[in-house]
Design an enzyme around this catalytic site. Sequence first.
Site, short mmCIF file in Angstrom:
data_model
loop_
_atom_site.label_atom_id
_atom_site.label_comp_id
_atom_site.label_asym_id
_atom_site.label_seq_id
_atom_site.Cartn_x
_atom_site.Cartn_y
_atom_site.Cartn_z
N PRO A 407 0.76 -1.19 0.02
CA PRO A 407 0.05 -0.05 0.03
C PRO A 407 0.87 1.20 0.01
CG PRO A 407 -0.69 -1.59 1.54
CD PRO A 407 0.54 -2.12 1.22
N GLN A 484 -7.08 -1.91 0.96
CA GLN A 484 -6.69 -1.67 2.33
C GLN A 484 -7.64 -0.61 2.79
OE1 GLN A 484 -3.44 0.63 4.12
NE2 GLN A 484 -2.39 -1.28 4.65
N TYR A 564 -2.35 4.28 13.18
CA TYR A 564 -3.63 4.88 12.62
C TYR A 564 -4.61 4.19 13.73
CZ TYR A 564 -1.41 6.61 8.61
OH TYR A 564 -0.35 7.12 7.48
N ARG A 612 -2.77 -5.67 8.45
CA ARG A 612 -1.28 -5.05 8.50
C ARG A 612 -1.21 -4.57 10.07
NH1 ARG A 612 2.25 -1.01 4.73
NH2 ARG A 612 3.68 -2.46 4.58
N GLY A 705 7.45 -1.35 -2.06
CA GLY A 705 6.78 -0.27 -1.94
C GLY A 705 7.70 0.62 -3.03
N ARG A 706 8.45 1.42 -2.37
CA ARG A 706 9.33 2.34 -3.40
C ARG A 706 10.11 1.85 -4.64
NH1 ARG A 706 9.65 4.04 1.79
NH2 ARG A 706 9.42 6.21 2.29
#
Length: 766
Positions: A407, A484, A564, A612, A705-706
């Site tokens: 994500p 997600q 979060y 996650r 990811g990156r």
Amino acid sequence: MKISVIGGGPGGLYFSILAKKANPEFQIDVYERNKADDAFGFGVVFSDETLSEFLSRDPKSYELIRSRFAYWDDLDIARDGQKIRITGNGFCGCSRKTLLQLLQQRCREEGVVLHFEHAVEDLAAFKDSDVIVASDGINSLFRDKQATDFGTTSSIQKNKFVWMGSTRPLDAFTYFFRNTPYGPIVAHTYQYEEGKSTWIFETSPETWEKAGLVTEDEEGTIQKLSELFKEELDGHGLISNRSHWRNFPIITNTVWHKDNIVLLGDAKATAHYSIGSGTKLAMECAIALADAITTHPKDIPQAFQMYEQSRRKRVEMIQHAAKVSLEWFEDMDRHIQQDFLPFAFGVMTRSKKVTLENLAIRDASFTDAVLKDFNKSIGNAETKTPPAFTPYQLRQMQLQNRIVMAPMEQYAAQDGLVSDWHLVHYGSRATGGVGLILTESVAVSEEGKITLGCPLISSQQQIDSWKKITDFIHQNSKSKIGIQLGHSGRRGAVKRPWEGHDEPIETPWKLLAPSAIPYNSKMPVPKEMDRQDMENVITQFRNAAKNAELAGFDMIELQANHGYLLASFLSPLTNNRKDEYGGTVTNRLKFPLEVFKAVRENFDKNRPISVRISAIDWANGGITPEDVLEIAKAFQQAGADCIDVSSGYTVSHQKPAYGRMYQTPFSDAVRNSTGIPVITAGTIQDIDQINTIILNRRADLVALGRPLLLDPGFVRNAQAYEQYPAGDIPKAYEAGISHLYPYKLSERKAVEGMKKALKPESHKNS
């Protein structure tokens, strides 16, 4: 120049040889508290690379060492009678006592003055010295006296170890793992001269206690270990030499010098024996210190700076690899349960420095056997298929490969709607061959958004815009796509990162959290959620799950990481509630589990759900390893199919320890302690690392990811690099195979050729 060296170990002696040889006018004295022929321990280990350095610096000492060392090119891994040999390693063992005698001889030949049985308690005796080299070991008196100036830190590791010897001859460096009635014990063993071998026994404190071992009871230790390792010792006995059980200390110093005092060897930094000898590290640093002082004999502060600059990064890299390696041995109880070949592969790749490709260059027969065993274990007839390109199934969702798009927030939605940007973003990675795409966090409500640019899935229009993307992916690729679902909690209502990192927007909406603790000093204080707030959020997740199914998603991932909303319930740093939702990890889990159950009950039972989590907060007082396992088990029991293991971002004052594949130990712990499939991520950059992670069972799926942000063709390039015949390349792109595959093959051959050319020359006696 007058140089006083405190400590007559290999590092101090070798520095003295090199400095005196380069500067005959220097007056160098070495002060050693023990006798000349005292030596504690048995053998030391050097690699071919280190021996080459010795040869270039002082051929005379190199030849003396070489004339007395035991050389091996092989490494054996043995467990309860099973054994496999890996060739192409290139190491030598040398008696520590012999090494000291040879270096003492070279010191005398060069004119270095040696003082034995000379305990130094006060540096005042050396006030006329231009340089004082504190090479007095792990328990350095002079480092500890000025620990604040040096920035000394020391952490004691949990495993117990004891250094012993034996007359058992060995023709390879050998790890003997033994499952005993008390628990696993390993012996790190190698021959250092004819008829003499080193045996370092290591085990967990729990096993040590169950076995009834005592720190200073050498006779009892020998009796117990001789009985447990009777087969491995093959009729030979164990030898002690002040062989007391110890715990390894990791010592670091932020500064290596003060005034005219400079640290060397274990006084400066320790490296765990499982990746090589501390003696090797000390002697390599001795070379750098001698070079620096020779280069700047009239500017000692500059010399010390040169010494630090030339060695600090290298030392820190070695210490990091050593720490990762020792942590693997601390978790040996978990690893030893694996089948033998993956276990052996895990031993070889434990520090993350060695990968599948490295090992294949050393010994292709070993890696071929590991690959064959892996493919056989999953029922794959193609025994050489790279692990990354093997299929994987969660419920009824069949993935064509194990590479996942992690994500990654795009902050490009308008009023919660995804657009053509998202269609191209996700669609190109799908046609690029990614096995599973996980969307950026999709908020379950307006107040659950992180930024104004975050997408939603609440309205019919939003469902339709997502369905346009899922339809494209399903019609034009074999990729699967998961959504997600998340709620920002106290980290919401912030600017896009390029507008201001973790800074609130001008008119933030009301933030919710388990406790009224702001994320940072700039952020507003969130409202501590009451039961009505919880019911509202559960309803939002329930509706989002239904909408995700309508939008055509193959999977849901529940966002319970990075501080979060759900993650902030799980961490004690962000949850200080006094009711049933705070306190113990069982209580902190209650609300996230209520949310998960609502999602699971409202999503197609044939489609999987992952969760996650953050496996570490990178801050004192945060989530514990025990908490993480309980969290993973709780979600597993509630019906989760997979745990996506991440870390950090729980609090703004975190201090993460980044590095290549840095989160794999956490995914390893979750996977191999609970049995639930896991996704791992975190500075994973190439196909070799992905294959290595899957082969050593640290994860089932690997998320990037990156690397995928600027390279949507990562998977296609990796398939060409591995010469893997992909069966899902779109017809319009198939013509590119004739160009990319030969190009990547030549690129790989060039890299492998360079690695072979750079491999140090063998120093084996002919």
